[in-house]
Scaffold this motif. Structure first.
Motif, PDB file in Angstrom:
ATOM      1  N   ASN A 448       0.831  -1.198   0.000  1.00 46.11           N
ATOM      2  CA  ASN A 448       0.000   0.000   0.000  1.00 46.11           C
ATOM      3  C   ASN A 448       0.869   1.253   0.000  1.00 46.11           C
ATOM      4  OD1 ASN A 448      -3.099   0.631   0.619  1.00 46.11           O
ATOM      5  ND2 ASN A 448      -1.861   2.206   1.589  1.00 46.11           N
ATOM      6  N   ILE A 449       0.481   2.239  -0.812  1.00 50.41           N
ATOM      7  CA  ILE A 449       1.110   3.550  -0.787  1.00 50.41           C
ATOM      8  C   ILE A 449       0.012   4.584  -0.573  1.00 50.41           C
ATOM      9  CG2 ILE A 449       2.578   5.221  -1.954  1.00 50.41           C
ATOM     10  CD1 ILE A 449       3.586   3.017  -3.740  1.00 50.41           C
ATOM     11  N   ASN A 450       0.141   5.372   0.475  1.00 48.27           N
ATOM     12  CA  ASN A 450      -0.836   6.411   0.754  1.00 48.27           C
ATOM     13  C   ASN A 450      -0.168   7.767   0.618  1.00 48.27           C
ATOM     14  OD1 ASN A 450      -2.464   8.244   2.945  1.00 48.27           O
ATOM     15  ND2 ASN A 450      -3.782   6.708   1.997  1.00 48.27           N
ATOM     16  N   PHE A 451      -0.685   8.589  -0.323  1.00 52.94           N
ATOM     17  CA  PHE A 451      -0.145   9.916  -0.577  1.00 52.94           C
ATOM     18  C   PHE A 451      -1.029  10.949   0.123  1.00 52.94           C
ATOM     19  CE2 PHE A 451       0.697   7.170  -4.171  1.00 52.94           C
ATOM     20  CZ  PHE A 451       2.038   7.379  -4.460  1.00 52.94           C
ATOM     21  N   GLY A 452      -0.459  11.727   1.016  1.00 53.26           N
ATOM     22  CA  GLY A 452      -1.235  12.715   1.742  1.00 53.26           C
ATOM     23  C   GLY A 452      -0.657  14.121   1.592  1.00 53.26           C
ATOM     24  N   TYR A 453      -1.509  15.061   1.198  1.00 53.56           N
ATOM     25  CA  TYR A 453      -1.099  16.461   1.134  1.00 53.56           C
ATOM     26  C   TYR A 453      -1.903  17.236   2.175  1.00 53.56           C
ATOM     27  CZ  TYR A 453      -0.090  21.172  -0.484  1.00 53.56           C
ATOM     28  OH  TYR A 453       0.314  22.479  -0.539  1.00 53.56           O
ATOM     29  N   TYR A 454      -1.201  17.909   3.097  1.00 56.40           N
ATOM     30  CA  TYR A 454      -1.832  18.578   4.224  1.00 56.40           C
ATOM     31  C   TYR A 454      -1.695  20.103   4.057  1.00 56.40           C
ATOM     32  CZ  TYR A 454      -1.852  13.959   6.232  1.00 56.40           C
ATOM     33  OH  TYR A 454      -2.074  12.611   6.443  1.00 56.40           O
ATOM     34  N   PHE A 455      -2.789  20.794   4.275  1.00 59.44           N
ATOM     35  CA  PHE A 455      -2.770  22.258   4.093  1.00 59.44           C
ATOM     36  C   PHE A 455      -3.394  22.954   5.292  1.00 59.44           C
ATOM     37  CE2 PHE A 455      -6.553  20.420   2.180  1.00 59.44           C
ATOM     38  CZ  PHE A 455      -7.573  21.189   2.691  1.00 59.44           C
TER      39      PHE A 455
END
Length: 455
Positions: A448-455
């Protein structure tokens, strides 16, 4: 003759006066010497007293600085325990005392899943890439007044994650009222650093959100949390009856099952060690009622846990051993007292009513100062297993090898997990029974690869 006597008398008088003068001068010198000696002794005594006062002052300042550092560290630890540690960007939108942030995450998964001939998670279909989560965060801080709100949207369901108001009495004491994280285990996510967590999460024993009041206090040696929860966090929008929620709870999926009520929690963590090795040794206690919504009798639930967190340089070793029991009536909708209905993420499943749960995690944080595009990478290895008291049930283990990657507002998980009893690892076995009887007891894998962008 008379003149001679006069001369002798005069000489005698002069001699007497000279002797008296000399005696007087000697006495004066002695007095001055005594006075000087007394002055020196007084000065020496005063210097010693000043030195003692200086040493006391230095010791007091050192103690004050140490207490300040401890208080700061505990306050930072408290703050970290209340927020998602995946990423904390500083460029959030601000409206006065209110900060607005959020995240959007996408996920790629491939593993032991049935082949559908399309974009499935199967090895034969080259895996699946899809939007995972969108979430909105509100953080409020105005003097001692605090507040947090987080709401999440997934494909087909959404729910409240966090929603509480609080008061910061001082650096050591805080209270929260609302939907907040239950104090159980060594940290907000138990022992885990991975995207999948460990098996504690799927039993509602880590990162669990409930509705109630929680009080935190730090002392020189201990961190204490005591909490009361009137109920779970509730169910929101989804296709299930009561499982559209973030954290795992006992759910009344049939309409006449059980619901969590009146839960009490106590956690204590003491700080040990010196030098480079730091140890947090603690315990957690939990008890709750299970309210019957059918003809079966009311039940109850309790859990006890011992946990330890060891830090040496950039290494972190986390260990935990938990025993739990759900006391339920065999006349419940499941038709047995050996299973309990739990649910989250809009999916209900069954769980063994009694088990031991050991878990361990080893991680290493490497700061990549030489790479401008990467802040740090944190590899980890984790293992946990549900050792069920019912002999006819198969145990349920979960092992994960992975790493977390941080770069600015990006936070990415790469995990290779294998399990013979987890609902999110593999899809060849029927869903809903893997933490319960786990009849197939089949090891399956998922990358599994989880890409997270937090703003």
């Amino acid at each position: 003759m008379i003149r001679r006597r006069a001369i002798l008398s005069t000489r005698s008088l002069f001699l007497s006066q000279s002797i008296i003068a000399l005696l007087a001068l000697g006495a004066s010198s002695i007095a001055v010497a005594d006075a000087e000696q007394e002055t020196v002794e007084q000065l020496q005594t005063r210097v010693k007293a000043l030195q003692l006062e200086l040493e006391k002052t230095r010791a007091a300042l050192a103690k004050a600085e140490q207490e300040k550092q401890q208080s700061t560290a505990k306050l930072e630890a408290l703050a970290e325990s209340q927020v998602d540690t995946e990423a904390k960007p500083d460029d959030k939108i601000r409206f006065g005392h209110l900060k607005v942030g959020g995240a959007i995450r996408a996920n790629y998964a491939i593993g032991d899943y049935p082949e559908t001939g399309g974009a499935s998670r199967s090895f034969d279909d080259d895996g699946n890439f899809a939007l995972d989560t969108f979430r909105l965060n509100l953080d409020y801080e105005n003097g001692p007044y605090l507040g947090k709100l987080e709401y999440r949207w997934y494909n087909g369901y959404n729910f409240l994650h966090t929603g509480w108001l609080g008061y910061q009495f001082d650096e050591q004491r805080q209270i929260q009222v609302g939907v907040n994280r239950v104090p159980f285990g060594p940290g907000p996510y138990g022992v885990s650093q991975s995207w999948f967590f460990d098996q504690h999460y799927y039993l509602g024993l880590s990162d669990d959100m409930d509705l109630g009041v929680k009080y935190h206090q730090s002392t020189d040696q201990w961190d204490w949390d005591i909490a009361y929860y009137v109920s779970d966090e509730g169910s929101y929008t989804g296709s299930s009856h009561q499982s559209a929620r973030y954290s795992y709870d006992v759910v009344n999926e049939s309409g006449d099952g059980y619901e969590e009520r009146n839960q009490f929690n106590l956690r204590g963590i003491t700080h040990l060690g010196s030098g480079e090795i730091k140890t947090d040794l603690g315990f957690s206690l939990q008890y709750s009622q299970l309210k019957s919504r059918g003809s079966q009798d009311d039940g109850h639930h309790y859990a006890v846990s011992g946990h330890m967190l060891n830090k040496w340089r950039a290494f972190t070793l986390a260990t935990q051993l938990t025993y739990y029991r759900f006391d339920v009536d065999k006349d419940q909708p499941l038709g047995t007292s050996k299973l309990v209905q739990m649910g989250a993420y809009d999916f209900p499943n069954t769980v063994a009513a009694e088990a031991w749960l050991p878990a361990v995690s080893l991680s290493y944080r490497y700061d990549t100062n030489q790479l401008p595009w990467l802040d740090y990478v944190m590899p980890y290895v984790e293992y946990s297993i549900l050792l069920k008291e019912e002999r006819d049930f198969n145990d349920s283990a979960l092992a994960t090898l992975g790493a977390a990657w941080a770069s600015g507002n990006w936070y990415i998980y790469t995990d290779l997990s294998a399990s013979n009893g987890n609902e999110f690892i593999g899809g060849d076995d029927p869903f809903g029974d893997r933490l319960g009887a786990n009849q197939n007891d089949d090891w399956q894998t998922r990358f599994n690869i989880n890409f997270g962008y937090y703003f």
